[in-house]
Design an enzyme around this catalytic site. Structure first.
Site, PDB file in Angstrom:
ATOM      1  N   ASP A 199       0.858  -1.200   0.000  1.00 46.78           N
ATOM      2  CA  ASP A 199       0.000   0.000   0.000  1.00 46.78           C
ATOM      3  C   ASP A 199       0.886   1.239   0.000  1.00 46.78           C
ATOM      4  O   ASP A 199       0.620   2.207   0.711  1.00 46.78           O
ATOM      5  CB  ASP A 199      -0.914  -0.029   1.239  1.00 46.78           C
ATOM      6  CG  ASP A 199      -2.021   1.020   1.181  1.00 46.78           C
ATOM      7  OD1 ASP A 199      -2.342   1.498   0.074  1.00 46.78           O
ATOM      8  OD2 ASP A 199      -2.561   1.369   2.247  1.00 46.78           O
ATOM      9  N   ASP A 255       2.580   2.138   7.842  1.00 40.87           N
ATOM     10  CA  ASP A 255       1.362   1.412   7.476  1.00 40.87           C
ATOM     11  C   ASP A 255       1.666   0.080   6.775  1.00 40.87           C
ATOM     12  O   ASP A 255       1.383  -0.091   5.586  1.00 40.87           O
ATOM     13  CB  ASP A 255       0.493   2.312   6.590  1.00 40.87           C
ATOM     14  CG  ASP A 255      -0.972   1.936   6.675  1.00 40.87           C
ATOM     15  OD1 ASP A 255      -1.285   0.936   7.329  1.00 40.87           O
ATOM     16  OD2 ASP A 255      -1.806   2.650   6.077  1.00 40.87           O
TER      17      ASP A 255
END
Ligand SMILES: Nc1ncnc2c1ncn2[C@@H]1O[C@H](COP(=O)(O)OP(=O)(O)OP(=O)(O)O)[C@@H](O)[C@H]1O
Ligand SMILES: [Mg+2]
Length: 242
Positions: free
Chosen positions: A179, A196
């Site tokens: 991501d 993340d």
């Protein structure tokens, strides 16, 4: 707002409720457990209320700052999370149970951060993961570092080269972020810090190539917009360099 650690248990619960838009008793108990274990001394305030998680600034006994990422249990995209976890060979026995899936999701980010760090990639050091709550290094100085989307690098090419280096290191370690974009790269005093890592996975995952292609596409597109002379093909070649 008074720091939580100045409060007693009952006050902690009240303050916790005011900080969270959706109150979840188990999350509150988990944070309390982390306080009892001495991982943190208390929460100081919110940093980000995202789609997936609520992120808080926390403090330790030694007055060091930490970041607490609390995955949402009741309002998460559970089906998407389950599909991602089920495809990861490192988590073969996760049942389609909301709390279990979110907990595995959180464990996965913890493990991924450790692996990325061992690979030499600049990421927040993870300190603990309990149920749906992850405790990690705070990235910033006086205030938290911003995403490059909000605070674009002053020297895009130099910054881009460092991002490429991080992507190379991840790839060499058999990992793909999954991501990666201007929303998950912090600008820490002109040094990129990747964050993340919940979707990060290993080469054995059948979706590895798909995630890699997506990361390359997002990163190349962003830096081209900033004027860096690159392309998906050129970036891919650079990442593959041993
Ligand atoms: N270690 C950290 N140090 C400083 N700030 C952080 C850290 N981790 C997360 N943040 C802040 O919290 C935000 C959300 O974190 P993250 O991207 O991990 O969660 P998310 O669930 O994907 O949230 P979003 O939906 O906003 O992307 C980041 O964009 C950043 O501003
Ligand atoms: Mg994010």
């Amino acid at each position: 707002m008074l720091p939580f650690h100045k409060h007693k248990r009952s006050h902690f619960r009240e303050e916790f409720k005011t900080l969270n838009d959706i109150f979840d008793l188990t999350s509150e108990q988990t944070v309390w457990k982390l306080i009892k274990q001495g991982v943190i001394e208390g929460l100081e305030g919110p940093l980000s209320i995202g789609k997936e998680a609520n992120v808080f600034l926390a403090i330790t006994k030694d007055d060091e700052r930490r970041v607490v990422k609390m995955y949402r249990v009741t309002t998460c995209d559970f089906n998407k999370m389950y599909a991602y976890i089920a495809a990861d060979p490192r988590f073969p026995s996760v049942h389609k149970n909301r709390r279990q899936v979110v907990s595995a999701w959180c464990q996965r980010e913890f493990r991924n951060l450790l692996k990325a760090r061992e690979a030499g990639c600049r990421v927040p050091t993870p300190f603990a993961a309990l149920n749906n709550v992850l405790v990690m290094e705070f990235i910033g100085d006086e205030s938290a570092s911003q995403k490059v989307h909000t605070e674009a690098p002053a020297h895009p090419k130099t910054f881009f080269d460092q991002v490429v280096k991080n992507m190379q290191l991840l790839h060499k370690a058999g990992l793909v972020h999954g991501d990666l974009s201007q929303f998950n790269i912090l600008n820490c005093d002109e040094e990129p810090v990747l964050i993340d890592f919940s979707q990060t996975t290993t080469r054995e995952n059948p979706n590895f190539e798909e995630y890699l292609a997506r990361d390359i596409k997002n990163v190349a597109a962003y830096f081209v917009k900033l004027g860096v002379k690159t392309s998906e093909e050129r970036l891919r070649k650079k990442i593959m360099v041993e």
